[in-house]
Scaffold this active site. Structure first.
Site, PDB file in Angstrom:
ATOM      1  N   LYS A  89      12.760  64.679 137.786  1.00  0.00           N
ATOM      2  CA  LYS A  89      12.376  63.358 137.294  1.00  0.00           C
ATOM      3  C   LYS A  89      13.434  62.707 136.406  1.00  0.00           C
ATOM      4  O   LYS A  89      13.345  61.514 136.140  1.00  0.00           O
ATOM      5  CB  LYS A  89      11.042  63.429 136.554  1.00  0.00           C
ATOM      6  CG  LYS A  89       9.898  63.980 137.358  1.00  0.00           C
ATOM      7  CD  LYS A  89       9.645  63.263 138.675  1.00  0.00           C
ATOM      8  CE  LYS A  89       9.377  61.796 138.524  1.00  0.00           C
ATOM      9  NZ  LYS A  89       8.753  61.249 139.748  1.00  0.00           N
TER      10      LYS A  89
HETATM   11  C1  LIG Z   1       6.825  69.427 139.010  1.00  0.00           C
HETATM   12  C2  LIG Z   1       6.890  68.251 139.912  1.00  0.00           C
HETATM   13  N1  LIG Z   1       6.904  68.445 141.213  1.00  0.00           N
HETATM   14  C3  LIG Z   1       6.945  67.424 142.092  1.00  0.00           C
HETATM   15  C4  LIG Z   1       6.957  66.124 141.679  1.00  0.00           C
HETATM   16  C5  LIG Z   1       6.964  65.025 142.706  1.00  0.00           C
HETATM   17  O1  LIG Z   1       8.094  64.198 142.720  1.00  0.00           O
HETATM   18  P1  LIG Z   1       7.952  62.659 143.028  1.00  0.00           P
HETATM   19  O2  LIG Z   1       7.276  62.022 141.855  1.00  0.00           O
HETATM   20  O3  LIG Z   1       9.341  62.156 143.210  1.00  0.00           O
HETATM   21  O4  LIG Z   1       7.112  62.503 144.256  1.00  0.00           O
HETATM   22  C6  LIG Z   1       6.931  65.874 140.332  1.00  0.00           C
HETATM   23  C7  LIG Z   1       6.907  64.500 139.877  1.00  0.00           C
HETATM   24  O5  LIG Z   1       6.208  64.091 139.013  1.00  0.00           O
HETATM   25  C8  LIG Z   1       6.894  66.948 139.420  1.00  0.00           C
HETATM   26  O6  LIG Z   1       6.860  66.738 138.089  1.00  0.00           O
END
Ligand SMILES: Cc1ncc(COP(=O)(O)O)c(C=O)c1O
Length: 310
Positions: free
Chosen positions: A46
């Site tokens: 992020k």
């Molecule tokens: C631990 C974790 N995995 C996956 C994601 C998913 O990524 P995205 O928000 O780009 O879909 C996030 C995002 O908040 C996350 O914090």
């Protein structure tokens, strides 16, 4: 070579790719790679989105001196906002469901961020609604990036993550796997990867049910669908159980020395399923899965003590 950086901001991106040789030993003709996003300074994928949204807003005047950055976040984006807010002199206020782990609260507060708690029963959707209410009440006070609708979120991956993967693996890449949270990672990467002349299959990972333990991921059928989400960007969705995500996170720690969060476990689980299908079909392949963060983010921490008492 040691990178010499002028600001912590410059440490974002250029994360390593690690070939998973142990968990993927049954599919020797298919390369399985993990893109180690925990190598970003805030410890997660992020950082890319948060930094891009801040930089875009500074450029076009939505974020001016004296404004407070406010957003709803289940954690990693909040850490990223907090880190860049501290480094760039921007006050940060986060709306977080009150049942988020103590570690998450402690991490963002360490950077001087203020937390507003939302109803734990309403989950991340409740935090989104409360953030919107606060902004509606005092619109001039805040810069509200709203990661669910901000094009800077996928653009960070379009210009960064996917470009790095292509530079490292080039034409070998056959599959890309990422979990769906805000969907920024998948939307941005898929847009870039689909511009290549060779087909690269983009597989999104989603929890198999509404009540799940894959923090960071959204079960879209039962959630507010992010405005940045476009279901036509990825080729298919693989649904993964909480148990499979957690078990794979354990295996990655024990077999690869990679202690990662459960959403990353779920994505690697999906990547191995894809690799098995490719291998069964007698083909060669190269699969990249996004590893979003490290497992220690999910530990209950010791209280942060100012002084040791011997
Ligand atoms: C631990 C974790 N995995 C996956 C994601 C998913 O990524 P995205 O928000 O780009 O879909 C996030 C995002 O908040 C996350 O914090």
């Amino acid at each position: 070579m040691t990178r010499r950086l002028a600001s912590v901001v410059d440490a974002v991106g250029n994360t390593p790719l690690l070939r998973l040789r142990h968990v993927a030993k049954d599919t020797p003709d298919v390369e399985v790679w993990a893109k180690l996003e925990f190598a970003n300074p805030g410890g997660s994928v992020k950082d890319r989105a948060a930094l891009r949204m801040i930089q875009d807003a500074l450029k076009d005047g939505r974020l001016t001196p004296g404004k407070t950055l406010i957003d709803s976040t289940s954690g990693n984006t909040g850490v990223a906002y907090s880190l860049f807010g501290a480094a760039m002199g921007i006050p940060v206020r986060l709306v977080i469901p009150s049942n988020v782990s103590q570690a998450r609260k402690d991490i963002v507060r360490a950077f001087g961020t203020e937390i507003v708690f939302s109803d734990p029963m309403e989950g991340s959707d409740g935090a989104i609604r409360l953030a919107r209410e606060l902004v509606a009440k005092e619109p001039d006070r805040y810069f509200y990036p709203d990661q669910y609708s901000n094009p800077g979120n996928p653009n960070a991956h379009y210009d960064g993550t996917a470009v790095e993967i292509l530079a490292a693996l080039g034409d070998r890449l056959t599959h890309f796997v990422a979990g769906l949270g805000t969907t920024g990672t998948m939307m941005g990467c898929a847009r870039r990867l689909k511009e290549q002349s060779r087909p690269i299959e983009c597989v999104a990972v989603e929890p198999d049910e509404a009540l799940h333990g894959l923090e960071g991921l959204k079960h879209l059928p039962s959630s507010l669908v992010p405005a940045i989400y476009d279901a036509s960007r990825h080729d298919r969705i693989l649904r993964v159980t909480t148990e499979d995500g957690w078990d794979m996170a354990d295996r990655l720690a024990r077999e690869e020395g990679l202690h990662v969060g459960h959403s990353s476990g779920a994505s690697v689980f999906a990547a191995l399923q894809i690799a098995a299908d490719v291998q069964k079909g007698g083909r060669r392949g190269c699969v990249v899965a996004i590893v979003c963060d490290r497992g220690d983010r999910y530990f209950a921490p010791m209280k942060w003590e100012r002084r040791y008492v011997w």
